[in-house]
Design a protein around this motif. Structure first.
Motif, mmCIF file in Angstrom:
data_model
loop_
_atom_site.group_PDB
_atom_site.id
_atom_site.type_symbol
_atom_site.label_atom_id
_atom_site.label_comp_id
_atom_site.label_asym_id
_atom_site.label_seq_id
_atom_site.Cartn_x
_atom_site.Cartn_y
_atom_site.Cartn_z
ATOM 1 N N ALA A 1 -8.303 -0.662 4.257
ATOM 2 C CA ALA A 1 -8.053 -1.795 3.143
ATOM 3 C C ALA A 1 -6.651 -2.573 3.615
ATOM 4 O O ALA A 1 -6.760 -3.789 2.986
ATOM 5 C CB ALA A 1 -6.871 -0.792 2.469
ATOM 6 N N VAL B 1 3.233 -1.401 4.331
ATOM 7 C CA VAL B 1 3.101 -0.004 3.755
ATOM 8 C C VAL B 1 3.957 1.198 3.754
ATOM 9 O O VAL B 1 4.811 0.841 4.328
ATOM 10 C CB VAL B 1 2.043 0.519 5.180
ATOM 11 N N ILE C 1 1.207 -1.116 -0.326
ATOM 12 C CA ILE C 1 -0.210 0.367 0.026
ATOM 13 C C ILE C 1 0.641 1.204 0.131
ATOM 14 O O ILE C 1 1.564 1.654 1.025
ATOM 15 C CB ILE C 1 -0.770 -0.016 0.993
ATOM 16 N N ILE D 1 -6.960 4.322 6.115
ATOM 17 C CA ILE D 1 -6.147 3.017 5.979
ATOM 18 C C ILE D 1 -6.147 2.198 6.258
ATOM 19 O O ILE D 1 -6.336 0.938 6.215
ATOM 20 C CB ILE D 1 -4.850 3.285 5.800
ATOM 21 N N PRO E 1 -6.809 -3.929 -5.990
ATOM 22 C CA PRO E 1 -5.229 -3.965 -6.397
ATOM 23 C C PRO E 1 -5.323 -4.532 -8.025
ATOM 24 O O PRO E 1 -6.091 -4.603 -8.646
ATOM 25 C CB PRO E 1 -5.462 -5.808 -5.402
ATOM 26 N N GLN F 1 -5.143 9.219 3.837
ATOM 27 C CA GLN F 1 -5.255 8.134 4.229
ATOM 28 C C GLN F 1 -5.174 7.819 6.412
ATOM 29 O O GLN F 1 -6.152 6.649 6.862
ATOM 30 C CB GLN F 1 -4.032 7.076 4.127
ATOM 31 N N HIS G 1 -1.960 -1.646 -3.801
ATOM 32 C CA HIS G 1 -3.476 -1.431 -3.430
ATOM 33 C C HIS G 1 -3.529 0.211 -2.785
ATOM 34 O O HIS G 1 -2.503 0.338 -2.203
ATOM 35 C CB HIS G 1 -4.409 -2.453 -2.362
ATOM 36 N N ASP G 2 -4.140 0.828 -3.027
ATOM 37 C CA ASP G 2 -4.675 2.542 -2.775
ATOM 38 C C ASP G 2 -5.459 2.597 -1.356
ATOM 39 O O ASP G 2 -6.068 1.736 -1.334
ATOM 40 C CB ASP G 2 -5.221 2.999 -3.247
ATOM 41 N N ALA G 3 -4.498 3.243 -0.324
ATOM 42 C CA ALA G 3 -4.508 3.888 0.978
ATOM 43 C C ALA G 3 -6.590 3.854 0.866
ATOM 44 O O ALA G 3 -6.966 3.318 1.710
ATOM 45 C CB ALA G 3 -4.318 4.467 1.362
#
Length: 234
Positions: free
Chosen positions: A37, A52, A8, A34, A169, A24, A109-111
């Protein structure tokens, strides 16, 4: 045997949210955004580690209790000035720390996509685990698309046939993704698949849905709150 490792990138400021706190960390259902996720990734039995990637001077992360994710979660202060740079820096640092191997699958994957579901994640891994290239979650474009000029006047209507909206993702092998990001270091790419495409490869799309949207503006945060609250009440 290849492992599945989530990454992330979380070094951005989220300036479009109009908030001093990086997005986040904005509160969502009484947790930093965050968290949601991370929680979905952590619950997947195949994902062995969650990396992360934080900004070098990020102290906000340490204000929260992440102990429930111990055993899988690793924070690395190697974020860059762009998303792509943060991902690449994180991949390099993880390899140096022996947290990842060359043939492992990396799920970036985006936070700011807190509404990812376990089913979407499972489908992605199942459909791509045997793929030669990798791929990503995506949805077909449903809205009419307009191209405009500098005065915000429509030049033409674009066909939406065969157009899909990329999500995360995005899942690629470590070596392939690292090579792609290295090669695209000076290009203006906004997702990992674009870097892989620049190598002449064709990532596969796995059907997702509109709930896995990216929180970009304040109204998106309110919508994510409603979705998560509804899920928790089921």
């Amino acid at each position: 045997m290849s492992k599945f490792i989530a990454l992330i990138p979380a070094a951005g400021s989220g300036s479009r949210m109009g908030h001093e706190l990086p997005k986040q960390y904005l509160s969502l259902n009484n947790q930093p955004m965050i968290y949601h996720a991370i929680n979905t990734l952590w619950q997947n039995r195949l994902i062995t580690r969650i990396l992360v990637i934080l900004a070098p001077g990020d102290l906000e992360w340490f204000k929260y209790d992440w102990s429930q994710f111990s055993g899988k979660l690793v924070a690395l202060n190697h974020g860059g000035t762009t998303r792509a740079e943060s991902v690449l820096n994180g991949l390099i640092a993880a390899k140096q720390k022996d947290l990842v191997q060359s043939n492992d699958w990396i799920l970036v994957h985006d936070a700011a996509r807190p509404c990812l579901t376990s089913i979407q994640l499972e489908n992605l891994i199942t459909e791509l685990a045997g793929d030669e290239v990798g791929g990503l979650l995506a949805v077909p474009v449903a809205d009419t698309l307009k191209r405009i000029d500098a005065s915000h006047r429509i030049i033409q209507t674009e066909s939406r046939e065969n157009l899909w909206q990329a999500q995360t993702p995005q899942m690629f092998r470590y070596d392939l993704l690292t090579q792609a990001l290295h090669n695209a270091a000076n290009a203006n790419i906004t997702d990992d698949a674009s870097a892989v495409e620049a190598l002449g490869l064709h990532p596969r799309l796995v059907l997702s849905d509109a709930y896995n949207f990216k929180v970009t503006y304040p109204q998106d945060l309110a919508l994510a709150e409603l979705i998560l609250q509804e899920r928790n009440n089921l």
